[in-house]
Design a protein around this motif. Structure first.
Motif, PDB file in Angstrom:
ATOM      1  N   GLY A 283       2.457  -9.981  -4.566  1.00  0.00           N
ATOM      2  CA  GLY A 283       1.561 -10.481  -3.519  1.00  0.00           C
ATOM      3  C   GLY A 283       1.454  -9.459  -2.404  1.00  0.00           C
ATOM      4  O   GLY A 283       2.469  -9.040  -1.851  1.00  0.00           O
ATOM      5  N   THR A 284       0.229  -9.049  -2.092  1.00  0.00           N
ATOM      6  CA  THR A 284       0.068  -8.032  -1.056  1.00  0.00           C
ATOM      7  C   THR A 284      -0.305  -8.643   0.301  1.00  0.00           C
ATOM      8  O   THR A 284      -0.449  -7.920   1.282  1.00  0.00           O
ATOM      9  N   GLU A 285      -0.462  -9.990   0.332  1.00  0.00           N
ATOM     10  CA  GLU A 285      -0.752 -10.624   1.612  1.00  0.00           C
ATOM     11  C   GLU A 285       0.516 -10.529   2.481  1.00  0.00           C
ATOM     12  O   GLU A 285       1.620 -10.632   1.971  1.00  0.00           O
ATOM     13  N   ASP A 286       0.318 -10.353   3.741  1.00  0.00           N
ATOM     14  CA  ASP A 286       1.437 -10.379   4.700  1.00  0.00           C
ATOM     15  C   ASP A 286       2.444  -9.249   4.521  1.00  0.00           C
ATOM     16  O   ASP A 286       3.586  -9.375   4.958  1.00  0.00           O
ATOM     17  N   ILE A 287       2.092  -8.185   3.833  1.00  0.00           N
ATOM     18  CA  ILE A 287       2.993  -7.024   3.853  1.00  0.00           C
ATOM     19  C   ILE A 287       2.226  -5.778   4.290  1.00  0.00           C
ATOM     20  O   ILE A 287       1.029  -5.647   4.041  1.00  0.00           O
ATOM     21  N   ASP A 288       2.949  -4.864   4.948  1.00  0.00           N
ATOM     22  CA  ASP A 288       2.364  -3.581   5.347  1.00  0.00           C
ATOM     23  C   ASP A 288       2.572  -2.544   4.254  1.00  0.00           C
ATOM     24  O   ASP A 288       1.755  -1.642   4.093  1.00  0.00           O
ATOM     25  N   ALA A 289       3.682  -2.688   3.551  1.00  0.00           N
ATOM     26  CA  ALA A 289       4.012  -1.681   2.537  1.00  0.00           C
ATOM     27  C   ALA A 289       4.806  -2.296   1.408  1.00  0.00           C
ATOM     28  O   ALA A 289       5.630  -3.188   1.622  1.00  0.00           O
ATOM     29  N   ALA A 290       4.526  -1.792   0.203  1.00  0.00           N
ATOM     30  CA  ALA A 290       5.330  -2.156  -0.970  1.00  0.00           C
ATOM     31  C   ALA A 290       6.052  -0.898  -1.423  1.00  0.00           C
ATOM     32  O   ALA A 290       5.485   0.199  -1.395  1.00  0.00           O
ATOM     33  N   ILE A 291       7.302  -1.082  -1.798  1.00  0.00           N
ATOM     34  CA  ILE A 291       8.058   0.055  -2.325  1.00  0.00           C
ATOM     35  C   ILE A 291       8.397  -0.231  -3.774  1.00  0.00           C
ATOM     36  O   ILE A 291       8.945  -1.295  -4.088  1.00  0.00           O
ATOM     37  N   LEU A 292       8.041   0.709  -4.635  1.00  0.00           N
ATOM     38  CA  LEU A 292       8.369   0.591  -6.047  1.00  0.00           C
ATOM     39  C   LEU A 292       9.626   1.412  -6.310  1.00  0.00           C
ATOM     40  O   LEU A 292       9.617   2.631  -6.117  1.00  0.00           O
TER      41      LEU A 292
ATOM     42  N   ARG B 218      -5.241  -2.545   3.203  1.00  0.00           N
ATOM     43  CA  ARG B 218      -4.398  -1.914   4.230  1.00  0.00           C
ATOM     44  C   ARG B 218      -2.910  -2.070   3.900  1.00  0.00           C
ATOM     45  O   ARG B 218      -2.079  -2.355   4.744  1.00  0.00           O
ATOM     46  N   VAL B 219      -2.608  -1.874   2.617  1.00  0.00           N
ATOM     47  CA  VAL B 219      -1.212  -1.934   2.164  1.00  0.00           C
ATOM     48  C   VAL B 219      -0.819  -0.563   1.607  1.00  0.00           C
ATOM     49  O   VAL B 219      -1.534   0.016   0.789  1.00  0.00           O
ATOM     50  N   PHE B 220       0.298  -0.054   2.079  1.00  0.00           N
ATOM     51  CA  PHE B 220       0.837   1.239   1.652  1.00  0.00           C
ATOM     52  C   PHE B 220       1.713   1.022   0.425  1.00  0.00           C
ATOM     53  O   PHE B 220       2.399   0.003   0.329  1.00  0.00           O
ATOM     54  N   LEU B 221       1.685   1.957  -0.508  1.00  0.00           N
ATOM     55  CA  LEU B 221       2.576   1.856  -1.679  1.00  0.00           C
ATOM     56  C   LEU B 221       3.359   3.149  -1.835  1.00  0.00           C
ATOM     57  O   LEU B 221       2.789   4.235  -1.910  1.00  0.00           O
TER      58      LEU B 221
ATOM     59  N   ALA C 179       7.604   4.980   8.396  1.00  0.00           N
ATOM     60  CA  ALA C 179       6.824   4.177   9.349  1.00  0.00           C
ATOM     61  C   ALA C 179       5.567   4.938   9.784  1.00  0.00           C
ATOM     62  O   ALA C 179       4.481   4.351   9.905  1.00  0.00           O
ATOM     63  N   GLY C 180       5.697   6.246   9.985  1.00  0.00           N
ATOM     64  CA  GLY C 180       4.555   7.083  10.385  1.00  0.00           C
ATOM     65  C   GLY C 180       3.490   7.125   9.289  1.00  0.00           C
ATOM     66  O   GLY C 180       2.291   7.045   9.568  1.00  0.00           O
ATOM     67  N   GLU C 181       3.924   7.240   8.055  1.00  0.00           N
ATOM     68  CA  GLU C 181       2.987   7.305   6.930  1.00  0.00           C
ATOM     69  C   GLU C 181       2.255   5.969   6.743  1.00  0.00           C
ATOM     70  O   GLU C 181       1.068   5.937   6.431  1.00  0.00           O
ATOM     71  N   VAL C 182       2.972   4.862   6.908  1.00  0.00           N
ATOM     72  CA  VAL C 182       2.353   3.539   6.759  1.00  0.00           C
ATOM     73  C   VAL C 182       1.288   3.362   7.846  1.00  0.00           C
ATOM     74  O   VAL C 182       0.153   2.939   7.570  1.00  0.00           O
ATOM     75  N   ALA C 183       1.629   3.735   9.083  1.00  0.00           N
ATOM     76  CA  ALA C 183       0.679   3.596  10.199  1.00  0.00           C
ATOM     77  C   ALA C 183      -0.556   4.455   9.944  1.00  0.00           C
ATOM     78  O   ALA C 183      -1.697   3.998  10.139  1.00  0.00           O
ATOM     79  N   ALA C 184      -0.353   5.683   9.470  1.00  0.00           N
ATOM     80  CA  ALA C 184      -1.484   6.598   9.213  1.00  0.00           C
ATOM     81  C   ALA C 184      -2.389   6.021   8.123  1.00  0.00           C
ATOM     82  O   ALA C 184      -3.618   6.094   8.213  1.00  0.00           O
ATOM     83  N   TRP C 185      -1.804   5.430   7.097  1.00  0.00           N
ATOM     84  CA  TRP C 185      -2.581   4.840   5.987  1.00  0.00           C
ATOM     85  C   TRP C 185      -3.389   3.643   6.469  1.00  0.00           C
ATOM     86  O   TRP C 185      -4.550   3.451   6.096  1.00  0.00           O
ATOM     87  N   GLN C 186      -2.782   2.840   7.326  1.00  0.00           N
ATOM     88  CA  GLN C 186      -3.478   1.635   7.803  1.00  0.00           C
ATOM     89  C   GLN C 186      -4.597   1.970   8.775  1.00  0.00           C
ATOM     90  O   GLN C 186      -5.539   1.201   8.913  1.00  0.00           O
ATOM     91  N   GLU C 187      -4.474   3.118   9.450  1.00  0.00           N
ATOM     92  CA  GLU C 187      -5.505   3.505  10.435  1.00  0.00           C
ATOM     93  C   GLU C 187      -6.685   4.217   9.783  1.00  0.00           C
ATOM     94  O   GLU C 187      -7.730   4.361  10.396  1.00  0.00           O
ATOM     95  N   ARG C 188      -6.496   4.729   8.570  1.00  0.00           N
ATOM     96  CA  ARG C 188      -7.542   5.556   7.931  1.00  0.00           C
ATOM     97  C   ARG C 188      -8.838   4.797   7.676  1.00  0.00           C
ATOM     98  O   ARG C 188      -8.843   3.615   7.419  1.00  0.00           O
TER      99      ARG C 188
END
Ligand SMILES: Nc1nc2c(ncn2[C@@H]2O[C@H](COP(=O)(O)OP(=O)(O)OP(=O)(O)O)[C@@H](O)[C@H]2O)c(=O)[nH]1
Ligand SMILES: [Mg+2]
Length: 223
Positions: A110-119, A32-35, A214-223
């Motif tokens: 580390g992907t623990e404790d993050i909602d999204a990573a930005i490269l 449930r992490v957005f990239l 923020a909308g895209e991250v929420a949509a990804w986490q809900e999928r």
């Protein structure tokens, strides 16, 4: 007839990379992490926009940042000073990141404790567009001093990005940059592109960008 084989090595490299990118997206889905893959030419304003984004989304989204550069730790220092989790990736001369490098970076971040990573990809309008990093969304910045003709000259980059941020609108009066023409050049490449003019320096227009993210991250986490 020739008796030797012709091997399309570039195609096989890209096919392997595409498979690795799909695997990474599946893993991100499970976690449930957005990239987000943020691209632009050098100096268009990626780090400045990221700084604004971190400030705007503080307390709302837990962000991690991967700064990819050929060398130096300049950008990672800026992001760290804002209190965000960050890792600097050195490509050692490579002009882009591929899915394997991105995966390596993500694991080190580390992907623990993050909602999204930005490269923040290497500053370049050509090579990064060719390599799927495994990101959920590709976004780019075009800045006013670069010129309104760039969507015509670098079509692949513009066709790969869902959002194009037109940055440095504060300097529009000093450049022969036709905003209307630029927008129609972008839409020529991809008619569904979301185009957001911004000034990362002053923050103007940035809220429209952070709302989208923020909308895209929420949509990804809900999928
Ligand atoms: N006038 C103006 N300058 C800006 C704006 N956004 C960024 N800059 C300036 O543009 C320069 C480059 O900005 P960066 O954010 O470092 O650009 P970058 O894309 O991260 O650069 P690389 O990581 O080197 O590819 C800096 O001097 C910024 O202050 C803007 O909206 N207006
Ligand atoms: Mg930067």
């Amino acid at each position: 007839m020739n008796g030797f084989k012709i091997l399309e090595v570039k195609q096989s490299v890209l096919a392997d990379n595409n498979n690795q990118a799909d695997e990474l997206r599946n893993l991100l889905k499970q976690r449930r992490v957005f990239l987000l893959n943020l691209m632009s030419s050098p100096g268009a304003g990626k780090t400045t926009l990221l700084s604004r984004t971190i400030e705007a989304l503080r307390g709302k989204l837990r962000l991690g940042v991967m700064e990819a550069d050929i060398d130096s730790d300049v950008d990672a220092c800026i992001i760290e000073s804002l209190g965000a989790r960050v890792i600097q990736l050195h490509t050692g001369g490579m002009c882009h990141l591929d899915a394997a490098m991105t995966r390596q970076g993500l694991f080190a971040l580390g992907t623990e404790d993050i909602d999204a990573a930005i490269l923040e990809n290497v500053g370049n309008l050509v090579c990064p567009a060719e390599f799927d990093t495994g990101a959920v969304k590709n976004v780019m910045i075009l800045s006013v001093p670069e010129g309104d003709d760039k969507p015509l000259k670098y079509p692949l980059m513009f066709s790969k990005c869902e959002v194009v941020l037109i940055n440095k609108t504060d300097v529009l009066p000093y450049f022969d940059f036709n905003l209307e023409k630029c927008i129609s050049n972008i839409l020529l490449r991809n008619p569904d592109t979301k185009i957001i003019p911004i000034c990362a320096k002053s923050g103007e227009g940035v809220d429209q960008w952070t709302d989208w993210l923020a909308g895209e991250v929420a949509a990804w986490q809900e999928r």
